[in-house]
Design a protein around this motif. Structure first.
Motif, PDB file in Angstrom:
ATOM      1  N   TYR A  37       0.791  -1.310  -0.113  1.00  0.00           N
ATOM      2  CA  TYR A  37       0.012   0.143   0.071  1.00  0.00           C
ATOM      3  C   TYR A  37       0.608   1.422  -0.010  1.00  0.00           C
ATOM      4  CZ  TYR A  37      -4.140  -2.979   0.542  1.00  0.00           C
ATOM      5  OH  TYR A  37      -4.807  -4.125   0.124  1.00  0.00           O
ATOM      6  N   ARG A  48     -11.457   4.119  -0.716  1.00  0.00           N
ATOM      7  CA  ARG A  48     -11.619   3.388  -2.037  1.00  0.00           C
ATOM      8  C   ARG A  48     -12.455   2.131  -1.939  1.00  0.00           C
ATOM      9  NH1 ARG A  48      -7.383   6.932  -2.309  1.00  0.00           N
ATOM     10  NH2 ARG A  48      -5.703   5.537  -1.863  1.00  0.00           N
ATOM     11  N   LEU A  49     -11.913   1.199  -1.082  1.00  0.00           N
ATOM     12  CA  LEU A  49     -12.472  -0.130  -1.265  1.00  0.00           C
ATOM     13  C   LEU A  49     -13.939   0.105  -0.891  1.00  0.00           C
ATOM     14  CD1 LEU A  49     -12.291  -3.024  -1.524  1.00  0.00           C
ATOM     15  CD2 LEU A  49     -11.032  -3.395   0.570  1.00  0.00           C
ATOM     16  N   PHE A  52     -16.112   1.490  -3.223  1.00  0.00           N
ATOM     17  CA  PHE A  52     -16.433   0.530  -4.340  1.00  0.00           C
ATOM     18  C   PHE A  52     -17.315  -0.605  -4.068  1.00  0.00           C
ATOM     19  CE2 PHE A  52     -15.541  -3.461  -6.227  1.00  0.00           C
ATOM     20  CZ  PHE A  52     -15.606  -3.347  -7.441  1.00  0.00           C
ATOM     21  N   TYR A  63     -18.258   6.258  -5.422  1.00  0.00           N
ATOM     22  CA  TYR A  63     -17.017   5.778  -5.776  1.00  0.00           C
ATOM     23  C   TYR A  63     -16.769   6.158  -7.180  1.00  0.00           C
ATOM     24  CZ  TYR A  63     -13.067   3.000  -7.485  1.00  0.00           C
ATOM     25  OH  TYR A  63     -11.869   2.488  -8.194  1.00  0.00           O
ATOM     26  N   ARG A  67     -13.976   8.479  -8.579  1.00  0.00           N
ATOM     27  CA  ARG A  67     -12.694   7.719  -9.269  1.00  0.00           C
ATOM     28  C   ARG A  67     -13.052   7.220 -10.670  1.00  0.00           C
ATOM     29  NH1 ARG A  67      -8.461   8.029  -6.670  1.00  0.00           N
ATOM     30  NH2 ARG A  67      -7.546   6.102  -7.187  1.00  0.00           N
ATOM     31  N   ARG A  75      -6.129  -1.219 -12.226  1.00  0.00           N
ATOM     32  CA  ARG A  75      -5.702  -0.265 -11.093  1.00  0.00           C
ATOM     33  C   ARG A  75      -4.794  -1.121 -10.143  1.00  0.00           C
ATOM     34  NH1 ARG A  75      -8.584   4.748 -10.672  1.00  0.00           N
ATOM     35  NH2 ARG A  75     -10.870   4.336 -11.341  1.00  0.00           N
ATOM     36  N   HIS A  76      -4.804  -2.521 -10.185  1.00  0.00           N
ATOM     37  CA  HIS A  76      -4.015  -3.386  -9.600  1.00  0.00           C
ATOM     38  C   HIS A  76      -2.631  -3.777 -10.153  1.00  0.00           C
ATOM     39  CE1 HIS A  76      -7.587  -3.615  -7.246  1.00  0.00           C
ATOM     40  NE2 HIS A  76      -6.891  -4.096  -6.107  1.00  0.00           N
ATOM     41  N   PHE A  79       0.756  -3.330  -8.524  1.00  0.00           N
ATOM     42  CA  PHE A  79       0.988  -4.082  -7.138  1.00  0.00           C
ATOM     43  C   PHE A  79       1.386  -5.615  -7.693  1.00  0.00           C
ATOM     44  CE2 PHE A  79      -2.317  -0.776  -6.456  1.00  0.00           C
ATOM     45  CZ  PHE A  79      -1.362   0.057  -5.909  1.00  0.00           C
ATOM     46  N   TRP A  89      -4.799 -11.431   1.404  1.00  0.00           N
ATOM     47  CA  TRP A  89      -6.058 -10.553   1.246  1.00  0.00           C
ATOM     48  C   TRP A  89      -7.230 -11.050   1.811  1.00  0.00           C
ATOM     49  CZ3 TRP A  89     -10.797  -9.510  -0.992  1.00  0.00           C
ATOM     50  CH2 TRP A  89     -11.005  -8.118  -1.324  1.00  0.00           C
ATOM     51  N   TYR A 113     -18.275 -13.691  -4.018  1.00  0.00           N
ATOM     52  CA  TYR A 113     -17.952 -12.562  -4.872  1.00  0.00           C
ATOM     53  C   TYR A 113     -16.369 -12.218  -4.644  1.00  0.00           C
ATOM     54  CZ  TYR A 113     -16.956  -7.952  -6.111  1.00  0.00           C
ATOM     55  OH  TYR A 113     -16.180  -6.720  -6.775  1.00  0.00           O
ATOM     56  N   ALA A 118     -10.928 -11.698  -5.960  1.00  0.00           N
ATOM     57  CA  ALA A 118      -9.646 -11.686  -5.724  1.00  0.00           C
ATOM     58  C   ALA A 118      -8.905 -12.686  -6.559  1.00  0.00           C
ATOM     59  CB  ALA A 118      -9.426 -12.492  -4.396  1.00  0.00           C
ATOM     60  N   LEU A 121      -7.913 -10.850  -9.737  1.00  0.00           N
ATOM     61  CA  LEU A 121      -6.752  -9.826  -9.695  1.00  0.00           C
ATOM     62  C   LEU A 121      -5.389 -10.282  -9.592  1.00  0.00           C
ATOM     63  CD1 LEU A 121      -8.592  -7.247  -7.700  1.00  0.00           C
ATOM     64  CD2 LEU A 121      -8.403  -7.466  -9.891  1.00  0.00           C
TER      65      LEU A 121
HETATM   66  C1  HEM Z   1      -6.664  -0.802  -4.447  1.00  0.00           C
HETATM   67  C2  HEM Z   1      -4.160  -4.694  -3.333  1.00  0.00           C
HETATM   68  C3  HEM Z   1      -7.874  -7.436  -4.201  1.00  0.00           C
HETATM   69  C4  HEM Z   1     -10.569  -3.500  -4.656  1.00  0.00           C
HETATM   70  C5  HEM Z   1      -5.934  -1.627  -3.829  1.00  0.00           C
HETATM   71  C6  HEM Z   1      -4.392  -0.886  -3.786  1.00  0.00           C
HETATM   72  C7  HEM Z   1      -3.625  -2.094  -3.207  1.00  0.00           C
HETATM   73  C8  HEM Z   1      -4.592  -3.336  -3.399  1.00  0.00           C
HETATM   74  C9  HEM Z   1      -2.094  -1.992  -2.725  1.00  0.00           C
HETATM   75  C10 HEM Z   1      -3.860   0.272  -3.664  1.00  0.00           C
HETATM   76  C11 HEM Z   1      -4.402   1.049  -2.319  1.00  0.00           C
HETATM   77  C12 HEM Z   1      -5.094   2.463  -2.539  1.00  0.00           C
HETATM   78  O1  HEM Z   1      -6.360   2.676  -2.881  1.00  0.00           O
HETATM   79  O2  HEM Z   1      -4.251   3.454  -2.540  1.00  0.00           O
HETATM   80  C13 HEM Z   1      -5.031  -5.840  -3.400  1.00  0.00           C
HETATM   81  C14 HEM Z   1      -4.411  -7.140  -3.094  1.00  0.00           C
HETATM   82  C15 HEM Z   1      -5.539  -7.713  -3.423  1.00  0.00           C
HETATM   83  C16 HEM Z   1      -6.622  -7.052  -3.655  1.00  0.00           C
HETATM   84  C17 HEM Z   1      -3.210  -7.703  -2.609  1.00  0.00           C
HETATM   85  C18 HEM Z   1      -5.374  -9.369  -3.439  1.00  0.00           C
HETATM   86  C19 HEM Z   1      -6.080 -10.180  -4.627  1.00  0.00           C
HETATM   87  C20 HEM Z   1      -8.988  -6.403  -4.385  1.00  0.00           C
HETATM   88  C21 HEM Z   1     -10.421  -7.097  -4.611  1.00  0.00           C
HETATM   89  C22 HEM Z   1     -11.148  -5.967  -4.534  1.00  0.00           C
HETATM   90  C23 HEM Z   1     -10.264  -4.609  -4.638  1.00  0.00           C
HETATM   91  C24 HEM Z   1     -10.601  -8.570  -4.545  1.00  0.00           C
HETATM   92  C25 HEM Z   1     -12.756  -5.793  -4.945  1.00  0.00           C
HETATM   93  C26 HEM Z   1     -13.512  -6.667  -4.761  1.00  0.00           C
HETATM   94  C27 HEM Z   1      -9.992  -2.327  -4.641  1.00  0.00           C
HETATM   95  C28 HEM Z   1     -10.115  -0.951  -5.011  1.00  0.00           C
HETATM   96  C29 HEM Z   1      -9.049  -0.038  -4.827  1.00  0.00           C
HETATM   97  C30 HEM Z   1      -8.091  -1.083  -4.543  1.00  0.00           C
HETATM   98  C31 HEM Z   1     -11.684  -0.476  -5.085  1.00  0.00           C
HETATM   99  C32 HEM Z   1      -9.246   1.171  -4.880  1.00  0.00           C
HETATM  100  C33 HEM Z   1      -8.871   1.618  -6.536  1.00  0.00           C
HETATM  101  C34 HEM Z   1      -8.751   3.115  -6.864  1.00  0.00           C
HETATM  102  O3  HEM Z   1     -10.183   3.760  -7.014  1.00  0.00           O
HETATM  103  O4  HEM Z   1      -7.851   3.465  -7.107  1.00  0.00           O
HETATM  104  N1  HEM Z   1      -5.732  -2.929  -3.693  1.00  0.00           N
HETATM  105  N2  HEM Z   1      -6.228  -5.697  -3.711  1.00  0.00           N
HETATM  106  N3  HEM Z   1      -8.877  -5.109  -4.313  1.00  0.00           N
HETATM  107  N4  HEM Z   1      -8.574  -2.379  -4.467  1.00  0.00           N
HETATM  108 FE1  HEM Z   1      -7.380  -4.117  -4.232  1.00  0.00          FE
END
Ligand code: HEM
Length: 126
Positions: A37, A48-49, A52, A63, A67, A75-76, A79, A89, A113, A118, A121
């Motif tokens: 992060y 944000r999460l 969403f 959201y 965004r 967006r992932h 990472f 996670w 879901y 997950a 991603l």
């Molecule tokens: C953002 C990691 C799965 C939804 C992020 C961020 C990281 C991350 C590091 C950046 C944090 C930030 O917003 O500053 C992970 C990891 C996952 C994972 C390691 C493992 C699989 C998911 C899943 C969802 C999700 C399953 C949805 C169900 C989001 C959302 C954002 C985000 C909505 C913000 C996006 C944006 O508007 O920029 N995640 N994530 N993530 N993640 Fe994940």
């Protein structure tokens, strides 16, 4: 005729607030996930999460107003997410889902879901 959204059925914003807050308490202590992060505190990521998930389950769409289109896979990409990160996670999410007072059907629907999302991603071979 109006249909109740899943968002309303599980208790609205309060439920998602609790879910995501509990999840990030776990992430904050996780040596594998925490370094991913980019921001020094997790407040923004939590917002944000939460936003969403609220939108996804039929609540207000703030959201996307803030965004734009979620484009979660894109967006992932910055990472490295392999199976260990995905499973960590999901472990924190499982704990967070279990901390809520959902019916078994609701918990299963939410959990299925999250597992599906997950898995979709993962962007790095392990
Ligand atoms: C953002 C990691 C799965 C939804 C992020 C961020 C990281 C991350 C590091 C950046 C944090 C930030 O917003 O500053 C992970 C990891 C996952 C994972 C390691 C493992 C699989 C998911 C899943 C969802 C999700 C399953 C949805 C169900 C989001 C959302 C954002 C985000 C909505 C913000 C996006 C944006 O508007 O920029 N995640 N994530 N993530 N993640 Fe994940």
């Amino acid at each position: 005729m109006t249909e109740t959204s899943f968002y309303d059925a599980v208790g609205g914003e309060e439920t998602f607030r609790r879910l995501v807050h509990r999840f990030y308490e776990g992430v904050a202590e996780d040596p594998l996930l925490r370094p991913l992060y980019p921001e020094p505190d997790l407040t923004g990521a939590e917002e944000r999460l939460r936003g969403f998930l609220i939108q996804y389950w039929g609540g207000p769409n703030s959201y996307s107003q803030e965004r734009g289109h979620p484009r979660l896979r894109m967006r992932h990409m910055p990472f490295v997410i392999g199976e260990p990160e995905r499973d960590a996670w999901l472990r924190h999410m499982r704990d967070a889902v279990d901390s809520l007072d959902l019916t078994e059907d609701q918990a299963t629907k939410l959990w299925d879901y999250l597992v599906y999302a997950a898995h979709s991603l993962v962007n790095s071979p392990t």
